[in-house]
Design an enzyme around this catalytic site. Structure first.
Site, short mmCIF file in Angstrom:
data_model
loop_
_atom_site.label_atom_id
_atom_site.label_comp_id
_atom_site.label_asym_id
_atom_site.label_seq_id
_atom_site.Cartn_x
_atom_site.Cartn_y
_atom_site.Cartn_z
N PRO A 1 0.79 -1.23 0.00
CA PRO A 1 0.00 0.00 0.00
C PRO A 1 0.82 1.28 0.00
O PRO A 1 1.85 1.39 0.67
CB PRO A 1 -0.82 -0.10 1.29
CG PRO A 1 -0.14 -1.13 2.13
CD PRO A 1 0.53 -2.07 1.17
N ASN A 2 0.33 2.21 -0.78
CA ASN A 2 0.85 3.59 -0.89
C ASN A 2 2.17 3.70 -1.65
O ASN A 2 2.63 4.81 -1.90
CB ASN A 2 0.99 4.24 0.50
CG ASN A 2 -0.34 4.29 1.21
OD1 ASN A 2 -1.31 4.79 0.66
ND2 ASN A 2 -0.42 3.72 2.41
N ARG B 1 4.81 11.13 -2.45
CA ARG B 1 4.46 10.84 -1.07
C ARG B 1 5.66 11.14 -0.16
O ARG B 1 6.73 10.54 -0.33
CB ARG B 1 4.12 9.35 -0.99
CG ARG B 1 4.04 8.77 0.38
CD ARG B 1 4.06 7.25 0.33
NE ARG B 1 3.83 6.76 1.66
CZ ARG B 1 4.13 5.53 2.08
NH1 ARG B 1 4.64 4.67 1.25
NH2 ARG B 1 3.90 5.18 3.31
N TYR C 1 10.88 9.40 1.38
CA TYR C 1 10.94 8.36 0.35
C TYR C 1 11.60 8.80 -0.96
O TYR C 1 11.76 7.98 -1.86
CB TYR C 1 9.53 7.82 0.09
CG TYR C 1 8.89 7.21 1.31
CD1 TYR C 1 9.43 6.07 1.91
CD2 TYR C 1 7.76 7.78 1.90
CE1 TYR C 1 8.85 5.51 3.03
CE2 TYR C 1 7.18 7.23 3.04
CZ TYR C 1 7.73 6.09 3.60
OH TYR C 1 7.17 5.53 4.72
N ASN D 1 8.20 -5.28 -0.59
CA ASN D 1 8.01 -4.10 0.26
C ASN D 1 6.53 -4.06 0.60
O ASN D 1 5.71 -3.61 -0.21
CB ASN D 1 8.45 -2.81 -0.44
CG ASN D 1 8.39 -1.62 0.52
OD1 ASN D 1 7.80 -1.71 1.60
ND2 ASN D 1 8.98 -0.50 0.13
N ALA E 1 3.04 -0.51 5.01
CA ALA E 1 2.54 -0.55 6.39
C ALA E 1 2.07 -1.95 6.81
O ALA E 1 2.06 -2.25 8.01
CB ALA E 1 1.42 0.46 6.56
N GLU F 1 12.55 -8.99 2.49
CA GLU F 1 11.79 -7.80 2.90
C GLU F 1 12.62 -6.57 2.61
O GLU F 1 13.80 -6.51 2.98
CB GLU F 1 11.49 -7.90 4.40
CG GLU F 1 10.80 -6.66 4.95
CD GLU F 1 10.56 -6.74 6.45
OE1 GLU F 1 10.33 -7.84 6.99
OE2 GLU F 1 10.60 -5.67 7.10
N HIS G 1 12.70 -2.10 2.52
CA HIS G 1 12.13 -0.78 2.81
C HIS G 1 13.05 0.28 2.25
O HIS G 1 14.29 0.14 2.32
CB HIS G 1 11.96 -0.57 4.32
CG HIS G 1 11.08 -1.60 4.93
ND1 HIS G 1 9.72 -1.60 4.77
CD2 HIS G 1 11.37 -2.70 5.66
CE1 HIS G 1 9.20 -2.65 5.38
NE2 HIS G 1 10.19 -3.33 5.93
N ARG H 1 12.79 5.24 12.72
CA ARG H 1 11.53 6.00 12.64
C ARG H 1 10.64 5.72 13.86
O ARG H 1 11.13 5.33 14.91
CB ARG H 1 10.85 5.69 11.30
CG ARG H 1 11.74 6.09 10.10
CD ARG H 1 11.07 5.83 8.78
NE ARG H 1 9.84 6.61 8.64
CZ ARG H 1 8.92 6.38 7.70
NH1 ARG H 1 9.10 5.40 6.83
NH2 ARG H 1 7.82 7.11 7.65
C1 DQA Z 1 8.12 1.50 3.97
C2 DQA Z 1 8.17 1.72 5.48
C3 DQA Z 1 6.81 1.45 6.10
O1 DQA Z 1 6.86 1.68 7.50
C4 DQA Z 1 5.78 2.38 5.50
O2 DQA Z 1 4.50 2.09 6.02
C5 DQA Z 1 5.77 2.34 4.02
C6 DQA Z 1 7.05 2.35 3.32
C7 DQA Z 1 9.48 1.86 3.30
O3 DQA Z 1 9.68 1.43 2.16
O4 DQA Z 1 10.30 2.57 3.89
O5 DQA Z 1 4.74 2.39 3.39
O6 DQA Z 1 7.87 0.14 3.71
#
Ligand code: DQA
Length: 149
Positions: free
Chosen positions: A15-16, A23, A28, A80, A83, A105, A107, A114
């Site tokens: 998501p996102n 964003r 990011y 990735n 959240a 995994e 990020h 954070r």
């Molecule tokens: C993320 C880190 C997560 O905590 C966050 O919710 C994201 C992006 C990252 O790529 O840094 O959506 O996965």
């Protein structure tokens, strides 16, 4: 003619991440997800096929992981989960379910630096490894890990 079958890597974004580039760019960066995937495809052109899916929906991510379990020539998954990393038992179970297919995994941000709620990953313990904090380079590093495994 002899056809050579290239290995594949699945890059799965939660998501996102479709909003990458617009964003919270201070966290990011300014690069879009399309740019990230295009760059990977350019880099590995002729050596590796980069499959990609982004979804804001947990079930779609789980369906794609399950489908990956039976894909020939798939080296592994770069995940990735956004959240969902911090909340989804269902995604964790999906990663476990497709063992021994390796999942890395990733990020963009250093989640350990954070908010507290980002320090815990429900997924990391069932992944082959975790790469965080290197911006868009986190994806390339994860692909490299899968190529070398
Ligand atoms: C993320 C880190 C997560 O905590 C966050 O919710 C994201 C992006 C990252 O790529 O840094 O959506 O996965």
């Amino acid at each position: 003619m002899l056809m050579s079958v290239l290995p594949h890597v699945l890059v799965l974004n939660g998501p996102n991440l479709n909003f990458l580039g617009r964003r919270e760019p201070q966290i990011y960066g300014h690069t879009t997800l399309t740019d990230v995937i295009d760059e990977l495809r350019r880099r590995y052109d002729g050596t590796l096929v980069i499959d990609h899916l982004q979804s804001n929906h947990e079930g779609v991510l789980i369906d794609r992981l399950q489908a990956a379990a039976d894909e020939p020539n798939l080296l592994g998954v770069v995940l990735n989960a956004g959240a969902y990393t911090h909340t989804s038992v269902a995604l964790r179970d999906a990663v476990s379910s497709i063992a021994p297919l390796p999942v890395v995994e990733v990020h963009l941000s250093n989640v350990q630096a954070r908010e507290d709620f980002r320090h815990r990953s429900l997924i990391g313990a069932v992944c082959r490894g975790v790469i965080a904090g290197f911006g868009t380079d986190s994806y390339r590093l994860a692909v490299e890990a899968l190529r070398k495994k």
